[in-house]
Design an enzyme around this catalytic site. Structure first.
Site, PDB file in Angstrom:
ATOM      1  N   ASP A 108     -10.173  -4.936  -3.532  1.00 10.25           N
ATOM      2  CA  ASP A 108      -8.893  -5.637  -3.493  1.00 10.25           C
ATOM      3  C   ASP A 108      -9.113  -7.088  -3.956  1.00 10.25           C
ATOM      4  OD1 ASP A 108      -5.944  -5.498  -2.294  1.00 10.25           O
ATOM      5  OD2 ASP A 108      -6.854  -7.253  -1.350  1.00 10.25           O
ATOM      6  N   HIS A 290      -5.350   3.055  -1.024  1.00  6.46           N
ATOM      7  CA  HIS A 290      -5.903   1.739  -1.324  1.00  6.46           C
ATOM      8  C   HIS A 290      -7.163   1.428  -0.518  1.00  6.46           C
ATOM      9  CE1 HIS A 290      -5.765  -2.295  -2.922  1.00  6.46           C
ATOM     10  NE2 HIS A 290      -5.828  -2.805  -1.703  1.00  6.46           N
TER      11      HIS A 290
END
Length: 311
Positions: A108, A290
């Site tokens: 991320d 994610h």
């Protein structure tokens, strides 16, 4: 030695005019450093499943809570969180351990820092692994301007910048609820909804999908953000256009050997022409959303170890 149910005890070290909270394992594996960089709103603890396999494979594992997180320094100035400061922290971390370079792995926002590290300090990056976030192409339009034009004022990157303090306060007031709602998998798609996504998550009383980690793991994150508040980490977003300017001064081509790992269920799409910017790249995908390290730790570890061994 640490195992998958344990995480190293942290120490504070002074680098680049801040203190960073560092979690370290396998320190006897000198000259094989790997530095793991977390994302938002995460914590160094997000890498707990990777520590033991990396140590067993002979790596010196160094995991910082980056500035604005955990017990690391939280400067007041927004510009203290630009990509120059964030990458300089990692350079100073290498210097602290007397390493010329290291392998870097990011997830991320941590992946964004690792991509930028390769561009701004290429001689300090031996090779790298990035999860979820592909290389970000620097187009003609600054990133926040582009996002505002295409996604609107309520897109959370834009909202963080145009309404400073609003989301910060709401996330601070709903830290447990926000984290509980955010760290989910197999979440049914709700389509577009009005309002700012992160504020909606913080206020939502119905929790969808399944948790990606135990309550004990989630409590590490929640307690950390209750201590720091969300403003320091959100300030990373408030430097996107500044970062666009900084990265305009260097070559956009990443030359280091790279592994890019996507989550097949992630809303972040792959970059189709990533080899134009990262020619020496291997691309893989896992059946995950994610939060790849949390959702598929064993599969990810196998992929990482095979790549490191063969690269």
């Amino acid at each position: 030695m640490t195992n998958t149910n344990e995480f190293p005890t942290s120490t504070l070290i002074s680098v680049n005019e801040v203190e960073l909270e560092i979690f370290e394992a396998g320190d006897k594996n000198k000259n094989q450093p790997i530095i793991l960089c977390h994302g938002w709103p995460e914590h160094a603890y997000s890498w707990r499943h990777q520590v033991a396999p990396l140590v067993e494979a002979g790596y010196h594992v160094i995991i910082p809570n980056q500035r604005g997180y955990g017990q690391s320094s939280c400067p007041k100035e927004v510009t203290a969180y630009d990509i120059e400061h964030l990458t300089n922290d990692l350079v100073a971390l290498l210097d602290y351990y007397n390493y010329e370079d290291a392998i870097f792995m990011g997830h991320d926002w941590g992946a964004s820092v690792v991509w930028s590290m390769a561009l701004l300090h290429p001689t300090r990056v031996r090779k790298m692994i990035n999860l979820s976030l592909p290389y970000q192409v620097r187009g003609e339009q600054p990133w926040l301007d582009f996002m505002e034009e295409f996604f609107g004022d309520d897109y959370y990157f834009v909202h963080f910048n145009k309404q400073p303090g609003v989301a910060d306060a709401i996330l601070d007031d709903h830290a447990s609820q926000f984290m509980t709602n955010l760290y989910r998998k197999n979440n049914p798609s709700q389509g577009y909804s009005d309002g700012m996504q992160m504020i909606n998550l913080a206020r939502a009383t119905a929790t969808l999908g399944e948790p990606v980690m135990s309550e004990q793991g989630l409590d590490v994150y929640i307690s950390s953000f209750k201590k720091t508040g969300f403003t320091p980490s959100i300030n990373w977003y408030r430097n996107l256009n500044r970062n666009w300017d900084i990265l305009g001064e260097v070559s956009p081509i990443v030359h280091q050997p790279t592994l890019m790992v996507y989550g097949e269920k992630d809303i972040i799409p792959p970059l189709p022409n990533i080899k134009d910017f990262v020619p020496n790249i291997d691309v893989a995908a896992l059946d995950a959303g994610h939060w790849i390290q949390e959702e598929r730790p064993n599969e990810l570890n196998k992929l990482i170890m095979e790549w490191l061994e063969n690269e």
